[in-house]
Design a protein around this motif. Structure first.
Motif, PDB file in Angstrom:
ATOM      1  N   VAL A 283       0.926  -1.227   0.048  1.00  0.00           N
ATOM      2  CA  VAL A 283       0.001   0.052  -0.167  1.00  0.00           C
ATOM      3  C   VAL A 283       0.962   1.164  -0.072  1.00  0.00           C
ATOM      4  O   VAL A 283       1.533   1.597   0.936  1.00  0.00           O
ATOM      5  N   ASP A 284       1.006   2.118  -1.247  1.00  0.00           N
ATOM      6  CA  ASP A 284       1.824   3.092  -1.004  1.00  0.00           C
ATOM      7  C   ASP A 284       0.828   4.246  -0.872  1.00  0.00           C
ATOM      8  O   ASP A 284      -0.358   4.731  -1.283  1.00  0.00           O
ATOM      9  N   GLU A 285       1.473   5.240  -0.009  1.00  0.00           N
ATOM     10  CA  GLU A 285       0.730   6.507   0.375  1.00  0.00           C
ATOM     11  C   GLU A 285      -0.647   6.004   1.216  1.00  0.00           C
ATOM     12  O   GLU A 285      -1.664   6.383   0.390  1.00  0.00           O
ATOM     13  N   ARG A 316      -1.867 -13.048   8.706  1.00  0.00           N
ATOM     14  CA  ARG A 316      -0.557 -14.076   8.829  1.00  0.00           C
ATOM     15  C   ARG A 316      -1.061 -15.273   8.682  1.00  0.00           C
ATOM     16  O   ARG A 316      -0.144 -16.177   8.085  1.00  0.00           O
ATOM     17  N   ALA A 317      -2.002 -15.770   9.553  1.00  0.00           N
ATOM     18  CA  ALA A 317      -2.161 -17.536   9.493  1.00  0.00           C
ATOM     19  C   ALA A 317      -2.670 -17.762   8.010  1.00  0.00           C
ATOM     20  O   ALA A 317      -2.315 -18.889   7.521  1.00  0.00           O
ATOM     21  N   ALA A 318      -3.114 -16.797   7.059  1.00  0.00           N
ATOM     22  CA  ALA A 318      -3.435 -17.156   5.829  1.00  0.00           C
ATOM     23  C   ALA A 318      -2.400 -17.038   4.973  1.00  0.00           C
ATOM     24  O   ALA A 318      -2.613 -17.225   3.610  1.00  0.00           O
ATOM     25  N   GLY A 319      -1.390 -16.742   5.150  1.00  0.00           N
ATOM     26  CA  GLY A 319      -0.087 -16.246   4.350  1.00  0.00           C
ATOM     27  C   GLY A 319      -0.346 -15.096   3.436  1.00  0.00           C
ATOM     28  O   GLY A 319       0.341 -14.960   2.475  1.00  0.00           O
ATOM     29  N   MET A 320      -1.039 -14.099   4.313  1.00  0.00           N
ATOM     30  CA  MET A 320      -1.226 -12.738   3.525  1.00  0.00           C
ATOM     31  C   MET A 320      -0.591 -11.759   4.571  1.00  0.00           C
ATOM     32  O   MET A 320      -0.837 -11.699   5.710  1.00  0.00           O
ATOM     33  N   TYR A 321       0.362 -10.648   3.860  1.00  0.00           N
ATOM     34  CA  TYR A 321       1.279  -9.853   4.531  1.00  0.00           C
ATOM     35  C   TYR A 321       1.321  -8.412   4.110  1.00  0.00           C
ATOM     36  O   TYR A 321       0.673  -8.376   2.939  1.00  0.00           O
ATOM     37  N   LEU A 322       1.186  -7.563   4.951  1.00  0.00           N
ATOM     38  CA  LEU A 322       0.986  -6.097   4.408  1.00  0.00           C
ATOM     39  C   LEU A 322       2.338  -5.269   4.598  1.00  0.00           C
ATOM     40  O   LEU A 322       3.025  -5.661   5.502  1.00  0.00           O
ATOM     41  N   GLU A 323       2.599  -4.691   3.713  1.00  0.00           N
ATOM     42  CA  GLU A 323       3.583  -3.577   3.621  1.00  0.00           C
ATOM     43  C   GLU A 323       3.097  -2.305   3.484  1.00  0.00           C
ATOM     44  O   GLU A 323       2.704  -1.653   2.339  1.00  0.00           O
ATOM     45  N   ILE A 324       2.824  -1.370   4.529  1.00  0.00           N
ATOM     46  CA  ILE A 324       2.347   0.060   4.511  1.00  0.00           C
ATOM     47  C   ILE A 324       3.224   0.943   4.422  1.00  0.00           C
ATOM     48  O   ILE A 324       4.114   1.226   5.251  1.00  0.00           O
ATOM     49  N   CYS A 325       3.140   1.787   3.319  1.00  0.00           N
ATOM     50  CA  CYS A 325       3.938   3.017   3.147  1.00  0.00           C
ATOM     51  C   CYS A 325       3.336   4.382   3.267  1.00  0.00           C
ATOM     52  O   CYS A 325       2.076   4.260   2.947  1.00  0.00           O
ATOM     53  N   GLY A 326       3.956   5.401   3.899  1.00  0.00           N
ATOM     54  CA  GLY A 326       3.419   6.535   3.795  1.00  0.00           C
ATOM     55  C   GLY A 326       4.377   7.746   4.256  1.00  0.00           C
ATOM     56  O   GLY A 326       5.501   7.511   4.898  1.00  0.00           O
ATOM     57  N   GLN A 327       4.059   8.925   4.080  1.00  0.00           N
ATOM     58  CA  GLN A 327       4.823  10.234   4.852  1.00  0.00           C
ATOM     59  C   GLN A 327       4.701  10.267   6.230  1.00  0.00           C
ATOM     60  O   GLN A 327       5.489  10.613   7.074  1.00  0.00           O
ATOM     61  N   ARG A 328       3.176  10.187   6.642  1.00  0.00           N
ATOM     62  CA  ARG A 328       2.905  10.166   7.877  1.00  0.00           C
ATOM     63  C   ARG A 328       1.844   8.954   8.199  1.00  0.00           C
ATOM     64  O   ARG A 328       1.058   8.824   7.161  1.00  0.00           O
ATOM     65  N   PHE A 329       1.759   8.686   9.303  1.00  0.00           N
ATOM     66  CA  PHE A 329       0.644   7.708   9.554  1.00  0.00           C
ATOM     67  C   PHE A 329       0.365   7.892  11.205  1.00  0.00           C
ATOM     68  O   PHE A 329       1.154   7.064  11.988  1.00  0.00           O
ATOM     69  N   GLY A 330      -0.647   8.490  11.542  1.00  0.00           N
ATOM     70  CA  GLY A 330      -0.962   8.400  13.058  1.00  0.00           C
ATOM     71  C   GLY A 330      -2.570   8.691  13.196  1.00  0.00           C
ATOM     72  O   GLY A 330      -3.116   8.564  12.465  1.00  0.00           O
ATOM     73  N   SER A 331      -2.819   9.232  14.440  1.00  0.00           N
ATOM     74  CA  SER A 331      -4.270   9.243  14.728  1.00  0.00           C
ATOM     75  C   SER A 331      -4.934  10.303  14.229  1.00  0.00           C
ATOM     76  O   SER A 331      -6.160  10.287  14.161  1.00  0.00           O
ATOM     77  N   GLU A 332      -3.978  11.277  13.642  1.00  0.00           N
ATOM     78  CA  GLU A 332      -4.785  12.601  12.718  1.00  0.00           C
ATOM     79  C   GLU A 332      -5.250  11.987  11.422  1.00  0.00           C
ATOM     80  O   GLU A 332      -6.038  12.695  10.807  1.00  0.00           O
ATOM     81  N   LEU A 333      -4.956  10.943  11.087  1.00  0.00           N
ATOM     82  CA  LEU A 333      -5.698  10.366   9.880  1.00  0.00           C
ATOM     83  C   LEU A 333      -7.105  10.261  10.052  1.00  0.00           C
ATOM     84  O   LEU A 333      -7.998  10.108   9.081  1.00  0.00           O
ATOM     85  N   GLY A 334      -7.461   9.607  11.186  1.00  0.00           N
ATOM     86  CA  GLY A 334      -9.022   9.452  11.351  1.00  0.00           C
ATOM     87  C   GLY A 334      -8.995   8.310  12.130  1.00  0.00           C
ATOM     88  O   GLY A 334      -8.195   7.544  12.485  1.00  0.00           O
TER      89      GLY A 334
END
Length: 444
Positions: A283-285, A316-334
């Motif tokens: 997931v980019d941005e 994880r148990a289903a063999g599905m993994y996440l790579e989350i990318c962004g400039q900021r990521f915090g509670s202010e996003l919602g």
């Protein structure tokens, strides 16, 4: 002539040290460092407070021989020369602990004129002191045997000269943050390039109209480039995850005489012929999925976040993994941002523009890591601070991976792209080789 020759040797060593620091270290620097350490070991240990009072038996021997008792110091068991420095194996004395040496790393670095000192505990009573002879992050060279494998990709070099592995089996989900031009995209390219030759399904969500992930279309099993497409793709991924859990549950319905090693709670315990292929979602941005342009978008945003959290909690148990990318990521996003971040065990923080971003990424890993992130210079793109699976953090820097190199790796291994029927509707169609898009002239 001898003076001129000496000057030429000194100049040559200086040029070699700057242009090829590893060659300089292996040929000359390591010998000088060994002599310095051997000659000053006792005095350095005493100055750093790493000695202990003599034992009672030593005091008796000193009294019997009319000698002054001396404090005992750690013993060097063996020394190993590496491409980037020295590795000392020390035997600690009774009363010492690893934290004593960790607190003295900066004093050891200056005393022995090394670029860095890293301490690691071994078996009880022994520890490893890794001395770094030069700045291994200035010109990144990956180690010869980084330990790559299925879902294990060497993506960077640590400040101690070892390889930093992105191991999806050990750390299923990861958060990568960094300001513009901090090296976040290069890190992502290196990861995709390393996964391209593996039997892994790669899925992308890039709401910047695909400018970051669309070049890798030949190796992607699915790609979404708008928030609406992302919502539909996440629904399909949750459906795929559900079908995988149903497969695992069917495998658990075993007869009473089935062997114990046939029982499993994830896909990795299934037989090879029925095990689903592992899947990595990029997931980019991430902020683009949280942004609202109107009140009507709130329902769509909540649905996207809910599906992402479900994948992070159960994937994880289903063999599905996440790579989350962004400039900021915090509670202010919602709403939901904090819940999602709590599932992202892996953390990599590149240069950021404010201290709040560093705290958001690594504040719960180590308070010291926050200061290290804010000290990254803009002239060092690709430098980051990563949380380690074993605890703590490390400074890393990814080798430069150009976009053409990553695209070429995806094109070379396009035949490795698995066919997932649940994602057929999102399979990107790459442009023909050599095709050019001609832009229509703007009207006068």
């Amino acid at each position: 002539m001898s003076l001129i020759g000496l000057v030429l040797i000194v100049v040559g060593l200086g040029v070699l040290r700057w242009r090829r620091p590893a060659w300089y270290w292996l040929g000359f620097g390591s010998l000088v460092a060994l002599i310095r350490i051997r000659a000053s070991f006792r005095s350095v240990m005493e100055a750093c407070g790493l000695t202990e009072p003599p034992s009672r038996s030593r005091l008796w021997i000193a009294a019997a021989t009319h000698r002054e008792p001396v404090r005992i110091m750690p013993g060097i068991r063996w020394v190993r020369i590496t491409r980037s420095g020295l590795v000392l194996r020390l035997r600690m004395r009774p009363g010492q602990e690893v934290q004593d040496f960790e607190a003295a790393t900066e004093r050891l670095r200056h005393s022995w004129r090394m670029h860095g000192v890293h301490v690691r505990a071994l078996k009880p009573g022994y520890l490893e002191v890794r001395l770094i002879g030069y700045d291994v992050l200035r010109r990144v060279v990956m180690p010869g045997k980084p330990g790559a494998g299925l879902l294990r990709v060497p993506v960077a070099v640590c400040a101690d000269g070892s390889a930093h592995l992105r191991d999806f089996r050990a750390t299923p989900h990861e958060l990568v943050v960094g300001a513009t031009e901090s090296g976040k995209s290069v890190y992502l390219r290196g990861l995709i390039k390393g996964l391209a030759p593996q039997r892994v399904a790669l899925v992308g969500i890039d709401c910047k109209w695909g400018v970051e992930l669309a070049p890798f279309a030949r190796r992607l099993s699915a790609l979404a480039v708008t928030p609406d497409e992302a919502g539909a793709l996440l629904d399909a991924l949750v459906g795929e995850m559900t079908s995988r859990f149903e497969l695992v549950c069917a495998a658990q319905n075993l007869p009473a005489d089935a062997p114990l090693d046939a029982i499993t709670s994830d896909i990795w315990g299934l037989p090879d012929d029925i095990r689903p292929v592992p899947l990595v979602l990029f997931v980019d941005e991430i902020a683009e999925l949280f942004l609202l342009t109107s009140k009507a978008d709130e329902k769509r945003r909540d649905h996207l976040v809910t599906q992402l959290i479900r994948l992070a909690q159960l994937g994880r148990a289903a063999g599905m993994y996440l790579e989350i990318c962004g400039q900021r990521f915090g509670s202010e996003l919602g709403p939901g941002a904090t819940s999602l971040r709590a599932q992202l065990t892996g953390r990599v923080a590149h240069r950021v523009n404010d201290e709040g971003s560093a705290k958001m990424a690594l504040g719960d890993v180590s308070p010291r890591a926050v200061g290290v992130v804010t000290a990254i210079a803009p002239t060092r793109p690709g430098t980051a601070v990563a949380a380690l699976p074993t605890g703590g953090f490390a400074r890393i820097r990814a080798p430069f991976t150009s976009l053409p190199d990553a695209v070429a790796a995806c094109a070379k291994h396009a035949h490795m792209t698995p066919d997932l029927s649940a994602l057929d509707a999102f399979r990107p169609v790459p442009a023909p080789a050599g095709a050019l898009v001609e832009l229509a002239p703007e009207p006068a």
